[in-house]
Design a protein around this motif. Structure first.
Motif, short mmCIF file in Angstrom:
data_model
loop_
_atom_site.label_atom_id
_atom_site.label_comp_id
_atom_site.label_asym_id
_atom_site.label_seq_id
_atom_site.Cartn_x
_atom_site.Cartn_y
_atom_site.Cartn_z
N UNK A 173 0.84 -1.20 0.00
CA UNK A 173 0.00 0.00 0.00
C UNK A 173 0.87 1.25 0.00
N UNK A 174 0.52 2.17 -0.90
CA UNK A 174 1.23 3.44 -1.02
C UNK A 174 0.33 4.53 -0.46
N UNK A 175 0.89 5.40 0.37
CA UNK A 175 0.09 6.49 0.92
C UNK A 175 0.79 7.82 0.63
N UNK A 176 0.02 8.80 0.18
CA UNK A 176 0.57 10.14 -0.01
C UNK A 176 -0.28 11.15 0.76
N UNK A 177 0.40 12.15 1.32
CA UNK A 177 -0.31 13.23 2.01
C UNK A 177 0.00 14.53 1.29
N UNK A 178 -1.04 15.26 0.96
CA UNK A 178 -0.88 16.61 0.39
C UNK A 178 -1.52 17.60 1.35
N UNK A 179 -0.80 18.61 1.72
CA UNK A 179 -1.40 19.62 2.58
C UNK A 179 -0.58 19.83 3.83
N UNK A 180 -0.99 20.78 4.68
CA UNK A 180 -2.18 21.63 4.58
C UNK A 180 -2.08 22.54 3.35
N UNK A 181 -3.16 22.63 2.61
CA UNK A 181 -3.18 23.41 1.37
C UNK A 181 -4.54 24.09 1.24
N UNK A 182 -4.65 24.92 0.21
CA UNK A 182 -5.91 25.63 -0.02
C UNK A 182 -7.05 24.63 -0.27
#
Lengths: 276, 247
Positions: free
Chosen positions: B49-58
């Motif tokens: 399993x691959x996990x990506x986090x983006x943020x905190x962002x608009x």
């Protein structure tokens, strides 16, 4: 712990404080005890075109479940078992905030949790629903319509689904020249137990049974637990962004089993007598 | 009386050779994707399993933004080739439910109030599934969130226990999930001692329930060590002797 903003009911700040202060004293806004459930009313056989049906009111929450029985092909990995599917739909008429359109994640969770309780308790004896092994089996569809929302849809929908199944008449089909023929006779649907779900919400550190919509809107989290007639736990779902300690979970297991027995006798009486 | 079936070869040994309270091999790696603000990869038995986090962002769409806190969004998705029969790539009802409960399992650990009017997106992509993928996904997501430097109260760590051939066992695999009697995935904050995800499929008596919950939590504590090691490894390399405790 912060609550989820999910709810559509905006609870005034003062009312929230009032509710929280009462809960700490072991009281609730509507006068109920912490683990007391609202009045439960069940009417069965209210839809003549359905094979089984029930209307459940739990406080101001109102739902109807209908059972339709047909035949179909069994699932490839379960050739010798009939099919039971349970769905739930929040209708646009159920509150000022419900809108038409595809189900959102809350509605999907509701339908899947109700289905899981009935399925995992093995309420329906699917082995008795086979017409031709591997080819033709009974297909039982339970659909729950949410008519009025005032909290705890999980339990109301689950009681309606169970009551509708308990009163559903299974048409006697036979296979003639490879075709399914309705004999116009029927038998009761083969059931083995009555699953009962009990939902408990956590507000602050207080745990309450059968939350109203207003209580749900300030809750941290909830646990819906389904038990069978032998007092086993068959399905559980924790929801909401709150957390639970092991002690709180053990308290919920104990309460769910006791409450489950009380509610099971109501379901039993209602489905034997037509209503309660 | 224990009845031994397919899933228990002999007393105390499972079909895949594990002991009753033994985890499958787990490997966690932090920081595996360049574009993501942070990412992680977990192998949990056969799960990849691959996990990506983006943020905190608009926040887009803008009306989803909250004035006093960040919005946490979570998508659990299975690749079409991740299971025996090709899975339709469109999100199924099961995936939508797991996305929701995964978000609710992670949210209590995050101090979202520190990031008002922003969004934090967590993408959990199951590339290969082998039973217990929601637990593996949550475990990996917590590592990625911690690596992203998002303020957290605790890590979230997840592990399932279940009932197989009338025995309560830790970390059930795909076969045990399909043929077993019960499955209980649990997510847990190990320092705060709080359960953040709990589901049960299958029948357990009151006593079995308590035993199963205790066993799942002990599994979570083991997985938590591996999470901390993965984070330590990213920042300090392979200095296994590193004594400092990262919480």
């Amino acid at each position: 712990m912060s609550h989820q903003k999910k709810s559509n009911v905006i609870v005034e700040h003062l009312r929230r404080i009032q509710m929280q202060e009462l809960l700490v004293k072991g009281e609730r806004l509507d006068g109920r005890g912490l683990t007391e459930t609202r009045p439960l009313k069940i009417e069965t056989n209210i839809i003549q075109k359905a094979n089984g049906s029930a209307r459940v009111t739990l406080g101001n929450t109102q739902v109807i479940a209908g059972v339709k029985i047909d035949t179909g092909e069994p699932y490839g990995d379960r050739p010798n078992e009939g099919i039971m599917i349970c769905g739930a739909e929040v209708l646009p008429l159920a509150s000022a905030y419900s809108e038409p359109g595809p189900p959102d994640e809350d509605a999907i969770e509701l339908a899947r949790v109700v289905d899981r309780g009935i399925r995992e308790s093995e309420m329906i004896d699917v082995n008795k629903l086979v017409l031709t092994k591997g080819k033709v089996v009974y297909k039982i569809s339970v659909d729950v319509s949410i008519l009025n929302i005032d909290g705890n849809l999980f339990d109301a929908a689950s009681y309606a689904a169970a009551s509708a199944l308990l009163t559903a008449k299974l048409p006697k089909f036979k296979i003639e020249d490879g075709k399914v023929v309705d004999t116009n006779e029927s038998t009761p649907t083969p059931t083995r137990t009555i699953p009962v779900s009990v939902t408990m919400a956590k507000i602050g550190d207080v745990i309450i049974a059968d939350p109203t919509h207003e209580e749900e809107s300030i809750m941290d989290g909830r646990v819906t637990m389904t038990t069978d007639a032998e007092g086993n736990v068959c399905a559980v779902q924790k929801g909401g962004a709150g957390t639970f300690t092991v002690e709180q979970i053990n308290h919920i297991v104990e309460t769910t089993i006791t409450k489950g027995n009380e509610i099971r006798s109501i379901l039993k009486k209602a489905t034997e007598n037509g209503s309660i | 009386m224990v009845i031994l079936g397919d899933l228990m070869k002999k007393q105390g040994i499972r079909s895949d050779g594990r002991k009753i309270d033994e985890l499958r091999p787990v490997r966690i790696e932090a920081g595996v994707l360049k574009n993501a603000d942070c990412s992680s990869f977990i192998e949990f038995g056969g799960n990849k399993i691959m996990v990506a986090v983006y943020g905190p962002k608009e926040v887009h769409p803008k009306h989803m933004a909250l004035a006093d806190r960040a919005v946490l969004r979570c998508r659990y998705h299975m690749a079409p080739y991740s299971v025996d029969e090709r899975k339709n790539p469109a999100p199924s009802r099961r995936e939508i439910e797991i996305s929701k409960i995964s978000k609710e399992a992670l949210e209590p650990a995050l101090i979202l109030e520190d990031y008002p009017r922003t969004a934090i997106d967590v993408y959990i992509e199951v590339l290969q599934s082998d039973g217990g993928s929601r637990c593996a996904g949550i475990t990996a997501a917590a590592v990625a969130l911690a690596d992203a430097g998002i303020n957290m109260r605790d890590l979230v760590t997840a592990c399932a226990a279940g009932k197989v051939d009338n025995t309560i066992v830790l970390d059930i695999n795909d076969e045990e999930d399909k043929k077993g009697q019960a499955d209980m995935p649990i997510a847990y904050m190990p320092n705060l001692e709080k359960v953040t995800l709990m589901q049960v499929d299958g029948t357990l008596s009151k006593e079995e329930y308590k035993k199963c919950l205790d066993m799942a939590i002990s599994g979570c504590m083991q997985v938590n060590q591996l999470q901390k090691e993965a984070l330590r490894k990213k920042y300090f390399g392979n200095e296994e002797e590193e004594e400092g405790d990262m919480n």
